[in-house]
Design a protein around this motif. Structure first.
Motif, PDB file in Angstrom:
ATOM      1  N   GLU A  69       0.830  -1.212   0.000  1.00 54.32           N
ATOM      2  CA  GLU A  69       0.000   0.000   0.000  1.00 54.32           C
ATOM      3  C   GLU A  69       0.861   1.256   0.000  1.00 54.32           C
ATOM      4  OE1 GLU A  69      -3.782   1.759   0.254  1.00 54.32           O
ATOM      5  OE2 GLU A  69      -3.215  -0.287  -0.123  1.00 54.32           O
ATOM      6  N   LYS A  70       1.878   1.230   0.836  1.00 57.71           N
ATOM      7  CA  LYS A  70       2.698   2.431   0.914  1.00 57.71           C
ATOM      8  C   LYS A  70       4.153   2.018   1.085  1.00 57.71           C
ATOM      9  CE  LYS A  70       2.415   7.046   2.708  1.00 57.71           C
ATOM     10  NZ  LYS A  70       1.851   7.938   3.682  1.00 57.71           N
ATOM     11  N   ALA A  71       4.827   1.882  -0.029  1.00 55.75           N
ATOM     12  CA  ALA A  71       6.221   1.466   0.035  1.00 55.75           C
ATOM     13  C   ALA A  71       6.978   2.478   0.884  1.00 55.75           C
ATOM     14  CB  ALA A  71       6.784   1.393  -1.372  1.00 55.75           C
ATOM     15  N   GLY A  72       7.870   1.998   1.702  1.00 60.22           N
ATOM     16  CA  GLY A  72       8.666   2.915   2.510  1.00 60.22           C
ATOM     17  C   GLY A  72       8.029   3.238   3.849  1.00 60.22           C
ATOM     18  N   ARG A  73       6.759   2.765   4.071  1.00 50.70           N
ATOM     19  CA  ARG A  73       6.113   3.015   5.367  1.00 50.70           C
ATOM     20  C   ARG A  73       6.969   2.374   6.464  1.00 50.70           C
ATOM     21  NH1 ARG A  73       1.116   3.754   7.671  1.00 50.70           N
ATOM     22  NH2 ARG A  73       0.050   3.936   5.682  1.00 50.70           N
ATOM     23  N   SER A  74       7.218   3.128   7.521  1.00 52.79           N
ATOM     24  CA  SER A  74       8.076   2.537   8.541  1.00 52.79           C
ATOM     25  C   SER A  74       7.227   1.690   9.480  1.00 52.79           C
ATOM     26  CB  SER A  74       8.843   3.634   9.284  1.00 52.79           C
ATOM     27  OG  SER A  74       8.140   4.060  10.401  1.00 52.79           O
ATOM     28  N   LEU A  75       7.596   0.431   9.536  1.00 54.92           N
ATOM     29  CA  LEU A  75       6.894  -0.523  10.381  1.00 54.92           C
ATOM     30  C   LEU A  75       7.821  -0.918  11.518  1.00 54.92           C
ATOM     31  CD1 LEU A  75       5.277  -2.713   7.633  1.00 54.92           C
ATOM     32  CD2 LEU A  75       4.053  -1.913   9.656  1.00 54.92           C
ATOM     33  N   PRO A  76       7.282  -1.293  12.682  1.00 54.93           N
ATOM     34  CA  PRO A  76       8.159  -1.756  13.752  1.00 54.93           C
ATOM     35  C   PRO A  76       8.946  -2.987  13.299  1.00 54.93           C
ATOM     36  CG  PRO A  76       5.898  -1.428  14.546  1.00 54.93           C
ATOM     37  CD  PRO A  76       5.861  -1.307  13.058  1.00 54.93           C
ATOM     38  N   ALA A  77      10.085  -3.221  13.918  1.00 57.80           N
ATOM     39  CA  ALA A  77      10.856  -4.435  13.619  1.00 57.80           C
ATOM     40  C   ALA A  77      10.207  -5.613  14.340  1.00 57.80           C
ATOM     41  CB  ALA A  77      12.289  -4.248  14.095  1.00 57.80           C
ATOM     42  N   ASP A  78      10.463  -6.817  13.841  1.00 61.34           N
ATOM     43  CA  ASP A  78       9.847  -8.021  14.422  1.00 61.34           C
ATOM     44  C   ASP A  78      10.067  -8.120  15.929  1.00 61.34           C
ATOM     45  OD1 ASP A  78       8.815  -8.822  12.101  1.00 61.34           O
ATOM     46  OD2 ASP A  78      10.055 -10.626  11.849  1.00 61.34           O
ATOM     47  N   GLY A  79      11.237  -7.693  16.375  1.00 63.44           N
ATOM     48  CA  GLY A  79      11.573  -7.868  17.795  1.00 63.44           C
ATOM     49  C   GLY A  79      11.116  -6.711  18.682  1.00 63.44           C
ATOM     50  N   ASP A  80      10.483  -5.685  18.107  1.00 60.57           N
ATOM     51  CA  ASP A  80      10.065  -4.518  18.908  1.00 60.57           C
ATOM     52  C   ASP A  80       8.860  -4.844  19.788  1.00 60.57           C
ATOM     53  OD1 ASP A  80      11.997  -3.073  17.670  1.00 60.57           O
ATOM     54  OD2 ASP A  80      10.648  -1.830  16.450  1.00 60.57           O
ATOM     55  N   PHE A  81       8.877  -4.309  20.990  1.00 60.30           N
ATOM     56  CA  PHE A  81       7.717  -4.446  21.879  1.00 60.30           C
ATOM     57  C   PHE A  81       6.941  -3.133  21.820  1.00 60.30           C
ATOM     58  CE2 PHE A  81      10.580  -7.688  23.278  1.00 60.30           C
ATOM     59  CZ  PHE A  81       9.732  -8.758  23.532  1.00 60.30           C
ATOM     60  N   VAL A  82       5.904  -3.123  21.003  1.00 59.38           N
ATOM     61  CA  VAL A  82       5.162  -1.878  20.790  1.00 59.38           C
ATOM     62  C   VAL A  82       4.032  -1.779  21.819  1.00 59.38           C
ATOM     63  CG1 VAL A  82       5.667  -1.822  18.318  1.00 59.38           C
ATOM     64  CG2 VAL A  82       3.565  -2.928  19.106  1.00 59.38           C
ATOM     65  N   THR A  83       3.477  -0.583  21.972  1.00 67.66           N
ATOM     66  CA  THR A  83       2.288  -0.417  22.809  1.00 67.66           C
ATOM     67  C   THR A  83       1.055  -0.791  21.968  1.00 67.66           C
ATOM     68  OG1 THR A  83       1.960   1.863  22.118  1.00 67.66           O
ATOM     69  CG2 THR A  83       3.346   1.520  24.067  1.00 67.66           C
ATOM     70  N   GLY A  84      -0.076  -0.930  22.646  1.00 68.34           N
ATOM     71  CA  GLY A  84      -1.319  -1.219  21.921  1.00 68.34           C
ATOM     72  C   GLY A  84      -1.611  -0.136  20.888  1.00 68.34           C
ATOM     73  N   ARG A  85      -1.382   1.124  21.287  1.00 67.61           N
ATOM     74  CA  ARG A  85      -1.667   2.250  20.381  1.00 67.61           C
ATOM     75  C   ARG A  85      -0.764   2.185  19.150  1.00 67.61           C
ATOM     76  NH1 ARG A  85      -1.318   6.565  24.023  1.00 67.61           N
ATOM     77  NH2 ARG A  85      -3.291   5.873  24.840  1.00 67.61           N
ATOM     78  N   GLN A  86       0.502   1.849  19.369  1.00 68.70           N
ATOM     79  CA  GLN A  86       1.423   1.753  18.225  1.00 68.70           C
ATOM     80  C   GLN A  86       1.002   0.629  17.283  1.00 68.70           C
ATOM     81  OE1 GLN A  86       4.945   1.419  20.637  1.00 68.70           O
ATOM     82  NE2 GLN A  86       5.586   3.520  20.223  1.00 68.70           N
ATOM     83  N   LEU A  87       0.495  -0.469  17.837  1.00 68.32           N
ATOM     84  CA  LEU A  87       0.031  -1.566  16.980  1.00 68.32           C
ATOM     85  C   LEU A  87      -1.122  -1.078  16.092  1.00 68.32           C
ATOM     86  CD1 LEU A  87       0.261  -4.716  16.410  1.00 68.32           C
ATOM     87  CD2 LEU A  87      -1.784  -4.898  17.846  1.00 68.32           C
ATOM     88  N   VAL A  88      -2.033  -0.327  16.701  1.00 69.23           N
ATOM     89  CA  VAL A  88      -3.188   0.179  15.944  1.00 69.23           C
ATOM     90  C   VAL A  88      -2.727   1.173  14.878  1.00 69.23           C
ATOM     91  CG1 VAL A  88      -5.313   1.549  16.100  1.00 69.23           C
ATOM     92  CG2 VAL A  88      -4.837  -0.199  17.821  1.00 69.23           C
ATOM     93  N   ASP A  89      -1.853   2.111  15.282  1.00 71.21           N
ATOM     94  CA  ASP A  89      -1.467   3.186  14.347  1.00 71.21           C
ATOM     95  C   ASP A  89      -0.545   2.697  13.231  1.00 71.21           C
ATOM     96  OD1 ASP A  89      -2.956   4.864  15.833  1.00 71.21           O
ATOM     97  OD2 ASP A  89      -1.300   5.791  16.909  1.00 71.21           O
ATOM     98  N   ALA A  90       0.419   1.829  13.605  1.00 75.32           N
ATOM     99  CA  ALA A  90       1.438   1.450  12.612  1.00 75.32           C
ATOM    100  C   ALA A  90       0.991   0.302  11.731  1.00 75.32           C
ATOM    101  CB  ALA A  90       2.730   1.068  13.328  1.00 75.32           C
ATOM    102  N   TYR A  91       0.051  -0.509  12.221  1.00 74.81           N
ATOM    103  CA  TYR A  91      -0.244  -1.746  11.486  1.00 74.81           C
ATOM    104  C   TYR A  91      -1.730  -1.960  11.219  1.00 74.81           C
ATOM    105  CZ  TYR A  91      -0.292  -6.753  10.431  1.00 74.81           C
ATOM    106  OH  TYR A  91      -0.505  -7.968   9.822  1.00 74.81           O
ATOM    107  N   LEU A  92      -2.512  -1.937  12.309  1.00 74.66           N
ATOM    108  CA  LEU A  92      -3.917  -2.335  12.166  1.00 74.66           C
ATOM    109  C   LEU A  92      -4.728  -1.368  11.297  1.00 74.66           C
ATOM    110  CD1 LEU A  92      -5.092  -4.846  13.362  1.00 74.66           C
ATOM    111  CD2 LEU A  92      -5.952  -3.497  15.290  1.00 74.66           C
ATOM    112  N   THR A  93      -4.571  -0.078  11.562  1.00 71.96           N
ATOM    113  CA  THR A  93      -5.351   0.898  10.796  1.00 71.96           C
ATOM    114  C   THR A  93      -4.916   0.938   9.328  1.00 71.96           C
ATOM    115  OG1 THR A  93      -5.718   2.170  12.791  1.00 71.96           O
ATOM    116  CG2 THR A  93      -6.115   3.319  10.734  1.00 71.96           C
TER     117      THR A  93
END
Ligand SMILES: Cc1cc2nc3c(=O)[nH]c(=O)nc-3n(C[C@H](O)[C@H](O)[C@H](O)COP(=O)(O)OP(=O)(O)OC[C@H]3O[C@@H](n4cnc5c(N)ncnc54)[C@H](O)[C@@H]3O)c2cc1C
Length: 372
Positions: A69-93
């Motif tokens: 969808e958006k090449a270059g979008r910065s996504l957390p790394a596999d080993g990152d421990f994100v907050t619930g909000r970061q999961l929603v903002d960076a990935y789910l939405t």
């Protein structure tokens, strides 16, 4: 060509969004409903850091879609421990709003109930009738959508367990419901002033209670008048079970810290194991509570300013109570399908299995494909 199955996915939490994507990738027609925004339940504990790394909270299919969808979008790394909000903002939405799902997405639309249309017998062969999905939009308008398969991914966050002994409400609990905090409060963030210097009863002994007690202990270091009564039904000793060699190190660390607080009773707290509640009465908005029960069979009571209930959640079955218990084509997935300690990766495995069944291809595994 036969028409593709119509799949109604109820709940745009992590499992619902992934299920809708999987359905789309299989070529089904999809409608994805949420009564709130994407990840509504996760947002409620959005300040909390997840104890599983990002790599376990997403799928290869989802990552590929977000990246496409958006090449270059910065996504957390596999080993990152994100907050619930970061999961929603960076990935789910981004995933729910991606080209694959945007048209299927019905936000602010609550599914009120699901039933099966009545069969009008035209021949001797019984026909499988579609599901009738009663939907109410944000303006209160209702309609019925049709679906051949329903995936109930509605989670449990709206229906916490009761506080009273025997799983029933304690005396006064129903009237006090709106003043009790039922989830993970942002104690060190936006709710700091609400708890600093206050007397608090915390009920529960799972990972949410562990997170809360650690935050309250930290708060008490800077706000010395804070005093916490931590009540657990469980036996004496450490309240949190520790799994031998728990692969989820963050979860294990949380258990160790909470157990240490309970057994040492420092950080302005008292731990009361073997305690059941009979009464939780409010004295009025912001006027405090009386909490009473039995600790190891002996009557106990507290007058406190705040009550936090971290007692877990139960499945709300009203959505499907017009259906048979094992209705063909109705699948309950995600947190609602399991008791406490559900992990997202289990939900993603449930999705894989459901679509292997629906496509009649037992070996189908779209997660095995490498992310682009
Ligand atoms: C504090 C906390 C921390 C957690 N941390 C982790 C972790 O680190 N790792 C992990 O793997 N798991 C974790 N979990 C467990 C679990 O993965 C989460 O609860 C996760 O949110 C479950 O996802 P879900 O999609 O099944 O349900 P939910 O996230 O609960 O989503 C359900 C969705 O359905 C919607 N909905 C409900 N009813 C209706 C309706 N009638 N009509 C339309 N929409 C409706 C809701 O608005 C919601 O968006 C945690 C849970 C909690 C509570």
């Amino acid at each position: 060509m036969p028409k593709p199955l119509r799949i109604a996915v109820v709940g745009a939490g992590p499992v619902g969004v992934e299920a809708a994507l999987y359905a789309k990738a299989c070529g089904f027609a999809v409608a994805l409903y949420d009564r709130g925004p994407v990840g509504e339940h996760v947002r409620r504990w959005g300040h909390a850091r997840m104890f599983t790394p990002f790599g376990l909270n997403c799928t290869a299919l989802g990552l590929a879609e977000v990246r496409r969808e958006k090449a270059g979008r910065s996504l957390p790394a596999d080993g990152d421990f994100v907050t619930g909000r970061q999961l929603v903002d960076a990935y789910l939405t981004p995933l729910a709003e991606s080209e694959a799902l945007l048209e299927a997405l019905h936000l602010e639309e609550a599914v009120l109930q699901v039933g099966r249309a009545t069969s009008v017998k035209k021949s001797e062969v019984a026909e499988q009738m579609p599901f009738r999905v009663l939907v109410r939009d944000a303006k209160g308008a209702e309609r019925v959508d049709a679906a051949d398969v329903v995936l109930d991914c509605t989670g449990t966050l709206n229906t916490p367990h009761r506080l009273g002994d025997g799983g029933i409400p304690a005396v006064g609990e129903l009237a006090a419901k709106g003043q009790i905090a039922w989830g993970l409060e942002d104690i060190l963030g936006e709710r700091r002033a609400h708890y600093a210097g206050k007397s608090v009863v915390l009920v529960g002994d799972g990972y949410s209670a562990a997170t809360t007690i650690c935050a309250l202990a930290e708060l008490a270091e800077g706000a010395n008048d804070t005093w916490v009564f931590w009540l657990s039904r469980g036996p004496r000793g450490a309240p949190l079970p520790r799994l031998p060699n728990d692969p989820l190190k963050e979860r294990d660390r949380l258990a160790v810290r909470a157990n240490s607080l309970a057994t040492r009773c420092d950080g302005n707290l008292e731990f009361h194991p073997q305690t059941v509640l009979d009464e939780v009465t409010t004295h009025g908005p912001d006027k405090g509570f009386r909490v009473a029960g039995r600790s190891n069979g002996v009557a106990v009571s507290w007058e406190v300013e705040r009550v936090i209930a971290n007692v877990g959640y139960r499945a709300d079955t009203r959505l499907s109570d017009g259906l048979r218990p094992d209705e063909p084509g109705y699948f309950v997935l995600g947190a609602k399908s399991r008791g406490p300690d559900f992990l997202l990766r289990e939900g993603y495995e449930q999705i894989r299995k459901v679509f292997a069944q629906l496509t009649g291809n037992a070996r189908l595994d779209l997660y095995a494909k490498k992310a682009a």
